[in-house]
Design a protein around this motif. Structure first.
Motif, short mmCIF file in Angstrom:
data_model
loop_
_atom_site.label_atom_id
_atom_site.label_comp_id
_atom_site.label_asym_id
_atom_site.label_seq_id
_atom_site.Cartn_x
_atom_site.Cartn_y
_atom_site.Cartn_z
N GLU A 250 0.82 -1.22 0.00
CA GLU A 250 0.00 0.00 0.00
C GLU A 250 0.85 1.27 0.00
N LYS A 251 2.16 1.12 0.24
CA LYS A 251 3.03 2.29 0.32
C LYS A 251 3.95 2.44 -0.89
N SER A 252 3.74 1.64 -1.89
CA SER A 252 4.53 1.78 -3.13
C SER A 252 3.65 1.41 -4.31
N LEU A 253 4.06 1.88 -5.49
CA LEU A 253 3.27 1.64 -6.70
C LEU A 253 4.20 1.18 -7.81
N PRO A 254 3.95 0.00 -8.40
CA PRO A 254 4.75 -0.40 -9.56
C PRO A 254 4.42 0.46 -10.77
N CYS A 255 5.46 0.94 -11.44
CA CYS A 255 5.30 1.75 -12.65
C CYS A 255 6.16 1.15 -13.74
N GLY A 256 5.68 1.23 -14.97
CA GLY A 256 6.40 0.65 -16.09
C GLY A 256 7.14 1.69 -16.90
N THR A 257 8.30 1.31 -17.42
CA THR A 257 9.02 2.15 -18.37
C THR A 257 9.37 1.28 -19.57
N GLN A 258 9.42 1.90 -20.75
CA GLN A 258 9.60 1.15 -21.99
C GLN A 258 10.99 1.40 -22.57
N VAL A 259 11.55 0.36 -23.16
CA VAL A 259 12.91 0.44 -23.70
C VAL A 259 12.94 -0.22 -25.08
N VAL A 260 13.71 0.37 -26.00
CA VAL A 260 13.96 -0.27 -27.30
C VAL A 260 15.46 -0.29 -27.54
N THR A 261 15.89 -1.19 -28.39
CA THR A 261 17.28 -1.25 -28.82
C THR A 261 17.30 -1.44 -30.33
N THR A 262 18.14 -0.66 -30.97
CA THR A 262 18.23 -0.73 -32.43
C THR A 262 19.01 -1.96 -32.87
N GLU A 263 19.00 -2.17 -34.17
CA GLU A 263 19.94 -3.11 -34.75
C GLU A 263 21.36 -2.57 -34.55
N ARG A 264 22.36 -3.40 -34.82
CA ARG A 264 23.74 -2.92 -34.72
C ARG A 264 23.97 -1.78 -35.72
N LEU A 265 24.61 -0.73 -35.24
CA LEU A 265 24.92 0.42 -36.07
C LEU A 265 26.34 0.33 -36.58
N ASP A 266 26.60 0.98 -37.69
CA ASP A 266 27.98 1.14 -38.13
C ASP A 266 28.76 1.81 -36.99
N PRO A 267 29.94 1.33 -36.64
CA PRO A 267 30.67 1.91 -35.51
C PRO A 267 30.88 3.41 -35.62
N ALA A 268 31.11 3.92 -36.83
CA ALA A 268 31.31 5.36 -37.00
C ALA A 268 30.03 6.13 -36.70
N LEU A 269 28.89 5.59 -37.11
CA LEU A 269 27.61 6.23 -36.80
C LEU A 269 27.35 6.21 -35.30
N ALA A 270 27.61 5.06 -34.67
CA ALA A 270 27.40 4.96 -33.23
C ALA A 270 28.25 5.99 -32.48
N ARG A 271 29.51 6.10 -32.85
CA ARG A 271 30.40 7.06 -32.17
C ARG A 271 29.96 8.50 -32.41
N SER A 272 29.38 8.75 -33.58
CA SER A 272 28.94 10.12 -33.88
C SER A 272 27.74 10.52 -33.02
N LEU A 273 26.90 9.56 -32.66
CA LEU A 273 25.72 9.86 -31.84
C LEU A 273 26.12 10.31 -30.44
N LEU A 274 27.05 9.58 -29.84
CA LEU A 274 27.49 9.84 -28.47
C LEU A 274 29.01 9.77 -28.44
N PRO A 275 29.68 10.84 -28.82
CA PRO A 275 31.15 10.80 -28.96
C PRO A 275 31.89 10.42 -27.68
N GLY A 276 31.33 10.76 -26.53
CA GLY A 276 32.00 10.43 -25.27
C GLY A 276 31.57 9.10 -24.69
N ASP A 277 30.66 8.39 -25.38
CA ASP A 277 30.12 7.11 -24.91
C ASP A 277 29.54 7.22 -23.50
N ASN A 278 28.95 8.38 -23.20
CA ASN A 278 28.25 8.56 -21.93
C ASN A 278 26.80 8.11 -22.07
#
Length: 428
Positions: A250-278
Protein backbone atom coordinates in the motif's frame (compact mmCIF):
# COMPACT_ATOMS: atom_id res chain seq x y z
CA UNK A 1 6.69 -30.34 -13.54
CA UNK A 2 5.72 -26.73 -12.74
CA UNK A 3 5.92 -24.06 -15.43
CA UNK A 4 9.10 -21.98 -15.42
CA UNK A 5 9.38 -18.22 -15.92
CA UNK A 6 12.21 -17.07 -18.18
CA UNK A 7 13.66 -13.63 -18.82
CA UNK A 8 11.65 -11.23 -20.95
CA UNK A 9 12.74 -11.00 -24.58
CA UNK A 10 15.09 -8.07 -24.17
CA UNK A 11 18.45 -7.08 -25.60
CA UNK A 12 19.91 -7.88 -22.19
CA UNK A 13 18.63 -11.46 -22.21
CA UNK A 14 19.88 -11.86 -25.79
CA UNK A 15 23.39 -10.68 -24.84
CA UNK A 16 23.58 -12.14 -21.33
CA UNK A 17 26.68 -13.94 -20.11
CA UNK A 18 26.25 -17.70 -19.58
CA UNK A 19 24.47 -18.46 -16.31
CA UNK A 20 23.27 -21.75 -14.82
CA UNK A 21 19.65 -22.73 -14.36
CA UNK A 22 19.28 -22.95 -10.61
CA UNK A 23 16.94 -25.45 -8.94
CA UNK A 24 13.64 -24.62 -7.29
CA UNK A 25 13.46 -24.90 -3.52
CA UNK A 26 12.23 -28.28 -2.32
CA UNK A 27 11.93 -29.49 1.24
CA UNK A 28 13.19 -27.70 4.34
CA UNK A 29 16.35 -25.60 4.54
CA UNK A 30 17.95 -23.55 7.28
CA UNK A 31 19.97 -20.35 7.07
CA UNK A 32 21.03 -17.38 9.10
CA UNK A 33 19.30 -15.09 6.59
CA UNK A 34 16.68 -15.74 3.91
CA UNK A 35 16.54 -13.10 1.17
CA UNK A 36 13.41 -12.80 -0.97
CA UNK A 37 14.32 -11.64 -4.47
CA UNK A 38 17.43 -12.09 -6.62
CA UNK A 39 17.58 -8.57 -8.00
CA UNK A 40 20.12 -5.94 -7.01
CA UNK A 41 18.74 -5.32 -3.51
CA UNK A 42 18.65 -9.00 -2.65
CA UNK A 43 21.97 -9.85 -4.29
CA UNK A 44 23.75 -6.86 -2.77
CA UNK A 45 22.48 -7.77 0.71
CA UNK A 46 23.27 -11.45 0.27
CA UNK A 47 26.79 -10.77 -1.01
CA UNK A 48 27.63 -8.39 1.83
CA UNK A 49 26.37 -10.92 4.38
CA UNK A 50 28.19 -13.84 2.75
CA UNK A 51 31.40 -11.82 2.88
CA UNK A 52 30.77 -11.40 6.61
CA UNK A 53 30.38 -15.17 7.11
CA UNK A 54 26.57 -15.51 7.25
CA UNK A 55 24.77 -18.53 5.81
CA UNK A 56 22.38 -16.99 3.29
CA UNK A 57 19.68 -18.43 1.02
CA UNK A 58 18.12 -16.32 -1.75
CA UNK A 59 14.67 -17.23 -3.07
CA UNK A 60 13.77 -15.93 -6.55
CA UNK A 61 10.33 -16.27 -8.11
CA UNK A 62 11.72 -16.46 -11.66
CA UNK A 63 15.37 -16.07 -12.72
CA UNK A 64 18.25 -14.05 -11.27
CA UNK A 65 17.78 -10.45 -12.45
CA UNK A 66 14.36 -11.18 -13.96
CA UNK A 67 12.75 -7.94 -12.74
CA UNK A 68 13.94 -4.35 -12.88
CA UNK A 69 17.56 -5.34 -12.24
CA UNK A 70 17.71 -7.07 -15.61
CA UNK A 71 15.53 -4.66 -17.62
CA UNK A 72 16.48 -1.10 -16.65
CA UNK A 73 18.31 1.51 -18.72
CA UNK A 74 21.67 0.46 -17.27
CA UNK A 75 22.49 3.96 -16.01
CA UNK A 76 24.52 4.59 -12.86
CA UNK A 77 22.78 7.73 -11.56
CA UNK A 78 23.93 9.19 -8.26
CA UNK A 79 21.93 10.54 -5.31
CA UNK A 80 18.19 9.95 -4.84
CA UNK A 81 15.05 10.74 -6.79
CA UNK A 82 14.58 13.65 -4.39
CA UNK A 83 17.86 15.42 -3.68
CA UNK A 84 19.37 16.61 -0.41
CA UNK A 85 17.83 20.09 -0.58
CA UNK A 86 14.36 18.52 -0.70
CA UNK A 87 15.28 16.10 2.09
CA UNK A 88 16.47 19.00 4.25
CA UNK A 89 13.31 21.01 3.58
CA UNK A 90 11.04 18.08 4.44
CA UNK A 91 12.95 16.23 7.13
CA UNK A 92 15.57 18.60 8.53
CA UNK A 93 19.29 19.23 8.31
CA UNK A 94 20.28 16.14 10.28
CA UNK A 95 18.43 13.80 7.90
CA UNK A 96 19.95 15.57 4.88
CA UNK A 97 23.44 15.31 6.38
CA UNK A 98 23.09 11.58 7.07
CA UNK A 99 21.57 10.68 3.71
CA UNK A 100 23.90 13.07 1.89
CA UNK A 101 26.89 11.21 3.29
CA UNK A 102 25.63 8.10 1.45
CA UNK A 103 24.32 9.73 -1.73
CA UNK A 104 27.25 8.75 -3.95
CA UNK A 105 28.11 5.41 -2.37
CA UNK A 106 25.97 3.13 -4.53
CA UNK A 107 27.99 3.73 -7.68
CA UNK A 108 31.21 3.13 -5.76
CA UNK A 109 29.88 -0.21 -4.50
CA UNK A 110 29.06 -1.25 -8.07
CA UNK A 111 32.60 -0.48 -9.23
CA UNK A 112 34.06 -2.29 -6.21
CA UNK A 113 32.02 -5.41 -7.03
CA UNK A 114 33.02 -5.33 -10.70
CA UNK A 115 36.72 -5.00 -9.82
CA UNK A 116 36.78 -7.49 -6.95
CA UNK A 117 34.89 -10.28 -8.69
CA UNK A 118 35.87 -9.62 -12.30
CA UNK A 119 32.28 -9.03 -13.44
CA UNK A 120 32.02 -8.52 -17.20
CA UNK A 121 29.19 -5.99 -17.63
CA UNK A 122 30.50 -3.35 -20.07
CA UNK A 123 31.15 -0.62 -17.47
CA UNK A 124 31.58 2.86 -18.97
CA UNK A 125 32.01 6.11 -17.03
CA UNK A 126 29.99 9.30 -17.38
CA UNK A 127 26.31 10.13 -16.85
CA UNK A 128 24.84 13.25 -18.51
CA UNK A 129 21.81 15.25 -17.38
CA UNK A 130 20.74 17.16 -20.50
CA UNK A 131 18.74 20.41 -20.27
CA UNK A 132 16.28 21.65 -22.89
CA UNK A 133 15.75 25.11 -21.39
CA UNK A 134 17.60 27.82 -19.54
CA UNK A 135 15.47 27.08 -16.49
CA UNK A 136 16.56 23.43 -16.50
CA UNK A 137 20.17 24.54 -16.97
CA UNK A 138 19.88 26.80 -13.90
CA UNK A 139 18.55 23.83 -11.96
CA UNK A 140 21.57 21.77 -13.04
CA UNK A 141 23.88 24.55 -11.84
CA UNK A 142 22.14 24.36 -8.47
CA UNK A 143 22.50 20.56 -8.46
CA UNK A 144 26.22 20.90 -9.12
CA UNK A 145 26.64 23.29 -6.16
CA UNK A 146 24.53 21.02 -3.95
CA UNK A 147 26.44 17.86 -4.81
CA UNK A 148 29.78 19.59 -4.37
CA UNK A 149 28.68 20.71 -0.91
CA UNK A 150 28.24 17.00 -0.09
CA UNK A 151 31.69 16.03 -1.35
CA UNK A 152 31.19 15.24 -5.03
CA UNK A 153 34.27 16.42 -6.96
CA UNK A 154 33.63 14.83 -10.35
CA UNK A 155 30.99 17.00 -12.02
CA UNK A 156 31.16 19.66 -14.70
CA UNK A 157 28.77 21.91 -16.55
CA UNK A 158 28.60 21.70 -20.35
CA UNK A 159 27.39 24.72 -22.32
CA UNK A 160 25.46 24.50 -25.59
CA UNK A 161 28.63 24.71 -27.69
CA UNK A 162 30.21 21.92 -25.66
CA UNK A 163 27.27 19.58 -26.24
CA UNK A 164 28.82 18.57 -29.59
CA UNK A 165 31.32 16.42 -27.70
CA UNK A 166 28.49 14.78 -25.74
CA UNK A 167 25.65 14.08 -28.17
CA UNK A 168 24.89 14.71 -31.85
CA UNK A 169 21.56 16.41 -31.24
CA UNK A 170 20.83 20.13 -31.37
CA UNK A 171 17.88 20.14 -28.97
CA UNK A 172 19.79 20.72 -25.73
CA UNK A 173 20.77 24.02 -24.06
CA UNK A 174 23.55 22.38 -22.05
CA UNK A 175 24.14 19.64 -19.52
CA UNK A 176 25.69 18.43 -16.29
CA UNK A 177 28.28 15.66 -16.74
CA UNK A 178 28.77 13.40 -13.73
CA UNK A 179 32.05 11.53 -14.10
CA UNK A 180 31.11 9.36 -11.12
CA UNK A 181 28.06 8.12 -13.00
CA UNK A 182 28.16 5.73 -15.91
CA UNK A 183 26.45 2.77 -17.50
CA UNK A 184 26.53 -1.01 -17.47
CA UNK A 185 24.82 -4.09 -18.90
CA UNK A 186 22.45 -4.48 -15.95
CA UNK A 187 21.55 -8.13 -16.32
CA UNK A 188 25.19 -9.15 -16.59
CA UNK A 189 25.92 -7.15 -13.43
CA UNK A 190 23.20 -9.10 -11.60
CA UNK A 191 24.43 -12.43 -12.96
CA UNK A 192 27.98 -11.58 -11.91
CA UNK A 193 26.91 -10.64 -8.41
CA UNK A 194 24.95 -13.88 -8.12
CA UNK A 195 28.03 -15.87 -9.15
CA UNK A 196 30.14 -13.94 -6.64
CA UNK A 197 27.66 -14.75 -3.88
CA UNK A 198 27.63 -18.43 -4.79
CA UNK A 199 31.44 -18.51 -4.85
CA UNK A 200 31.30 -17.70 -1.13
CA UNK A 201 28.92 -20.58 -0.38
CA UNK A 202 25.63 -18.74 -0.82
CA UNK A 203 22.66 -20.58 -2.31
CA UNK A 204 20.08 -19.29 -4.79
CA UNK A 205 16.86 -21.08 -5.63
CA UNK A 206 15.05 -19.93 -8.78
CA UNK A 207 11.40 -20.54 -9.73
CA UNK A 208 10.70 -20.31 -6.00
CA UNK A 209 8.05 -17.67 -5.40
CA UNK A 210 7.42 -17.00 -1.73
CA UNK A 211 3.84 -17.69 -0.69
CA UNK A 212 3.98 -16.86 3.02
CA UNK A 213 6.23 -15.65 5.82
CA UNK A 214 5.54 -17.10 9.25
CA UNK A 215 6.83 -14.58 11.75
CA UNK A 216 8.69 -15.52 14.89
CA UNK A 217 12.10 -15.49 16.52
CA UNK A 218 12.97 -17.94 13.76
CA UNK A 219 10.97 -16.95 10.70
CA UNK A 220 9.75 -19.54 8.22
CA UNK A 221 9.63 -18.47 4.56
CA UNK A 222 7.41 -20.76 2.48
CA UNK A 223 7.25 -21.55 -1.22
CA UNK A 224 5.02 -23.98 -3.10
CA UNK A 225 7.42 -26.89 -2.56
CA UNK A 226 9.63 -25.95 0.36
CA UNK A 227 10.50 -23.65 3.21
CA UNK A 228 13.48 -21.85 4.73
CA UNK A 229 13.86 -21.28 8.47
CA UNK A 230 16.04 -18.26 9.24
CA UNK A 231 16.86 -15.85 12.05
CA UNK A 232 16.49 -12.92 9.66
CA UNK A 233 14.48 -12.27 6.51
CA UNK A 234 15.17 -9.58 3.89
CA UNK A 235 12.24 -8.66 1.65
CA UNK A 236 13.72 -7.41 -1.63
CA UNK A 237 10.96 -7.92 -4.21
CA UNK A 238 10.46 -4.19 -4.84
CA UNK A 239 8.11 -3.59 -7.81
CA UNK A 240 7.57 -7.34 -8.23
CA UNK A 241 6.74 -8.15 -4.60
CA UNK A 242 3.00 -8.26 -5.24
CA UNK A 243 0.77 -8.51 -2.19
CA UNK A 244 3.01 -10.78 -0.13
CA UNK A 245 3.12 -8.11 2.58
CA UNK A 246 0.07 -5.80 2.19
CA UNK A 247 1.59 -3.21 4.53
CA UNK A 248 4.40 -2.67 2.01
CA UNK A 249 2.20 -2.92 -1.09
CA UNK A 250 0.00 0.00 0.00
CA UNK A 251 3.03 2.29 0.32
CA UNK A 252 4.53 1.78 -3.13
CA UNK A 253 3.27 1.64 -6.70
CA UNK A 254 4.75 -0.40 -9.56
CA UNK A 255 5.30 1.75 -12.65
CA UNK A 256 6.40 0.65 -16.09
CA UNK A 257 9.02 2.15 -18.37
CA UNK A 258 9.60 1.15 -21.99
CA UNK A 259 12.91 0.44 -23.70
CA UNK A 260 13.96 -0.27 -27.30
CA UNK A 261 17.28 -1.25 -28.82
CA UNK A 262 18.23 -0.73 -32.43
CA UNK A 263 19.94 -3.11 -34.75
CA UNK A 264 23.74 -2.92 -34.72
CA UNK A 265 24.92 0.42 -36.07
CA UNK A 266 27.98 1.14 -38.13
CA UNK A 267 30.67 1.91 -35.51
CA UNK A 268 31.31 5.36 -37.00
CA UNK A 269 27.61 6.23 -36.80
CA UNK A 270 27.40 4.96 -33.23
CA UNK A 271 30.40 7.06 -32.17
CA UNK A 272 28.94 10.12 -33.88
CA UNK A 273 25.72 9.86 -31.84
CA UNK A 274 27.49 9.84 -28.47
CA UNK A 275 31.15 10.80 -28.95
CA UNK A 276 32.00 10.43 -25.27
CA UNK A 277 30.12 7.11 -24.91
CA UNK A 278 28.25 8.56 -21.93
CA UNK A 279 24.69 7.72 -20.99
CA UNK A 280 22.19 10.57 -21.18
CA UNK A 281 18.94 11.41 -19.48
CA UNK A 282 17.02 14.61 -20.06
CA UNK A 283 15.63 16.91 -17.37
CA UNK A 284 11.92 16.57 -18.11
CA UNK A 285 9.58 15.14 -15.49
CA UNK A 286 8.64 12.41 -18.00
CA UNK A 287 12.20 11.91 -19.13
CA UNK A 288 13.93 10.05 -21.95
CA UNK A 289 17.22 8.20 -21.44
CA UNK A 290 19.63 6.55 -23.83
CA UNK A 291 23.12 5.16 -24.35
CA UNK A 292 25.18 2.94 -26.63
CA UNK A 293 25.64 -0.76 -25.98
CA UNK A 294 28.95 -2.58 -26.24
CA UNK A 295 28.05 -3.87 -29.71
CA UNK A 296 27.12 -0.43 -31.12
CA UNK A 297 23.36 -0.37 -30.74
CA UNK A 298 21.41 2.59 -29.42
CA UNK A 299 19.35 1.71 -26.36
CA UNK A 300 16.56 4.25 -25.82
CA UNK A 301 13.93 4.37 -23.09
CA UNK A 302 11.21 6.60 -21.73
CA UNK A 303 7.59 6.97 -20.79
CA UNK A 304 5.94 5.93 -17.57
CA UNK A 305 2.91 3.66 -17.25
CA UNK A 306 1.40 3.92 -13.76
CA UNK A 307 0.19 0.61 -12.42
CA UNK A 308 2.74 -1.23 -14.57
CA UNK A 309 0.42 -2.23 -17.41
CA UNK A 310 2.26 -3.53 -20.47
CA UNK A 311 1.61 -1.20 -23.41
CA UNK A 312 0.48 -2.90 -26.59
CA UNK A 313 3.11 -1.47 -28.89
CA UNK A 314 6.32 -0.28 -27.28
CA UNK A 315 8.03 0.69 -30.53
CA UNK A 316 5.21 3.08 -31.45
CA UNK A 317 5.67 4.84 -28.09
CA UNK A 318 9.48 5.11 -28.07
CA UNK A 319 10.56 5.31 -31.71
CA UNK A 320 9.13 8.85 -32.19
CA UNK A 321 11.04 10.00 -29.10
CA UNK A 322 14.24 8.44 -30.43
CA UNK A 323 13.83 10.06 -33.86
CA UNK A 324 13.11 13.44 -32.30
CA UNK A 325 16.53 13.20 -30.64
CA UNK A 326 18.30 11.45 -33.52
CA UNK A 327 16.46 12.03 -36.83
CA UNK A 328 19.51 10.55 -38.59
CA UNK A 329 18.29 7.11 -37.44
CA UNK A 330 15.05 7.21 -39.47
CA UNK A 331 16.05 4.16 -41.52
CA UNK A 332 17.41 2.13 -38.62
CA UNK A 333 15.44 -0.90 -37.46
CA UNK A 334 14.37 -1.57 -33.88
CA UNK A 335 15.41 -5.09 -32.93
CA UNK A 336 14.32 -5.42 -29.29
CA UNK A 337 11.47 -3.89 -27.28
CA UNK A 338 10.52 -4.54 -23.68
CA UNK A 339 9.05 -3.01 -20.58
CA UNK A 340 10.13 -3.18 -16.96
CA UNK A 341 8.66 -2.06 -13.67
CA UNK A 342 10.14 0.15 -10.99
CA UNK A 343 8.67 0.92 -7.58
CA UNK A 344 7.49 4.46 -6.86
CA UNK A 345 6.79 5.96 -3.43
CA UNK A 346 4.65 8.99 -2.64
CA UNK A 347 7.67 10.91 -1.32
CA UNK A 348 9.92 9.65 -4.16
CA UNK A 349 12.38 8.58 -1.46
CA UNK A 350 13.24 4.92 -0.84
CA UNK A 351 11.58 3.07 2.01
CA UNK A 352 13.87 1.05 4.27
CA UNK A 353 12.63 -0.53 7.45
CA UNK A 354 11.93 -3.51 9.66
CA UNK A 355 8.81 -5.50 10.48
CA UNK A 356 8.91 -7.07 13.93
CA UNK A 357 12.50 -7.56 15.06
CA UNK A 358 13.91 -9.63 12.23
CA UNK A 359 12.18 -8.93 8.88
CA UNK A 360 13.97 -6.18 6.96
CA UNK A 361 12.91 -4.55 3.71
CA UNK A 362 13.88 -1.98 1.11
CA UNK A 363 11.65 -0.73 -1.70
CA UNK A 364 10.64 2.30 -3.73
CA UNK A 365 13.84 3.56 -5.33
CA UNK A 366 11.59 5.70 -7.57
CA UNK A 367 13.84 5.59 -10.62
CA UNK A 368 17.27 5.57 -8.95
CA UNK A 369 17.39 1.84 -8.35
CA UNK A 370 20.71 0.83 -9.93
CA UNK A 371 22.72 2.77 -7.36
CA UNK A 372 20.40 2.81 -4.35
CA UNK A 373 19.81 -0.96 -4.34
CA UNK A 374 23.54 -1.51 -3.93
CA UNK A 375 23.67 0.96 -1.05
CA UNK A 376 20.55 -0.65 0.44
CA UNK A 377 22.23 -4.06 0.44
CA UNK A 378 25.13 -2.65 2.42
CA UNK A 379 23.02 -0.86 5.03
CA UNK A 380 20.64 -3.82 5.44
CA UNK A 381 23.61 -6.12 6.01
CA UNK A 382 25.03 -3.64 8.52
CA UNK A 383 21.74 -3.62 10.44
CA UNK A 384 21.59 -7.41 10.56
CA UNK A 385 25.15 -7.39 11.91
CA UNK A 386 24.06 -4.97 14.66
CA UNK A 387 25.31 -1.71 13.12
CA UNK A 388 22.07 0.19 12.60
CA UNK A 389 23.02 3.89 12.46
CA UNK A 390 22.87 4.18 8.67
CA UNK A 391 19.84 1.91 8.46
CA UNK A 392 18.07 4.11 11.02
CA UNK A 393 18.76 7.22 8.94
CA UNK A 394 16.47 5.81 6.24
CA UNK A 395 14.08 3.93 8.52
CA UNK A 396 13.28 7.13 10.41
CA UNK A 397 11.81 8.76 7.27
CA UNK A 398 8.00 8.58 7.08
CA UNK A 399 6.60 5.95 4.71
CA UNK A 400 3.34 7.35 3.38
CA UNK A 401 0.53 5.29 1.85
CA UNK A 402 -0.84 6.57 -1.45
CA UNK A 403 -4.02 8.66 -1.04
CA UNK A 404 -7.13 7.05 -2.38
CA UNK A 405 -5.94 3.56 -1.55
CA UNK A 406 -5.29 0.92 -4.17
CA UNK A 407 -8.38 1.89 -6.18
CA UNK A 408 -7.55 5.56 -6.83
CA UNK A 409 -3.76 5.81 -6.64
CA UNK A 410 -3.19 4.93 -10.32
CA UNK A 411 -5.68 7.42 -11.83
CA UNK A 412 -4.49 10.15 -9.45
CA UNK A 413 -0.85 9.62 -10.42
CA UNK A 414 -1.79 9.44 -14.10
CA UNK A 415 -3.48 12.84 -13.82
CA UNK A 416 -0.40 14.23 -12.11
CA UNK A 417 1.87 12.84 -14.82
CA UNK A 418 -0.37 14.40 -17.50
CA UNK A 419 0.01 17.78 -15.80
CA UNK A 420 3.79 17.51 -15.57
CA UNK A 421 3.94 16.24 -19.14
CA UNK A 422 2.11 19.40 -20.22
CA UNK A 423 4.65 21.48 -18.29
CA UNK A 424 7.49 19.63 -20.05
CA UNK A 425 5.98 20.40 -23.46
CA UNK A 426 5.41 24.06 -22.57
CA UNK A 427 8.89 24.41 -21.08
CA UNK A 428 7.66 25.78 -17.75
Amino acid sequence: MSQTTEHTRSYYAYSANPSPQRPALQGSQQADVCVIGAGYTGLSTALHLAEAGFRVIVLEAARVGWGASGRNGGQIVNSYSRDMDVIEARHGKDAARKLGAMAFEGGKIIRERIAKYGIQCDLKNGNVFAAFTGKQLDELEAKKRLWESYGHSGIEMIDKAGMARIVDSDQYAGALLDHWGGHIHPLNLALGEAAAFESLGGRIFEQSAVTDIQRGEVAVVKTAEGQVSARFVVVAGNAYLGNLIPKLAEKSLPCGTQVVTTERLDPALARSLLPGDNCVEDCNFLLDYYRLTADNRLLYGGGTVYGARDPGEIESLIRPKMLHTFPQLKDVKIEFTWTGNFSLTLSRLPQVGRIDSNIYYSQGCSGHGVTFTHLAGRILSEAIRGQSERFDAFASLPHYPFPGGRLLRVPMLTMGAWWYGMRDRLGV
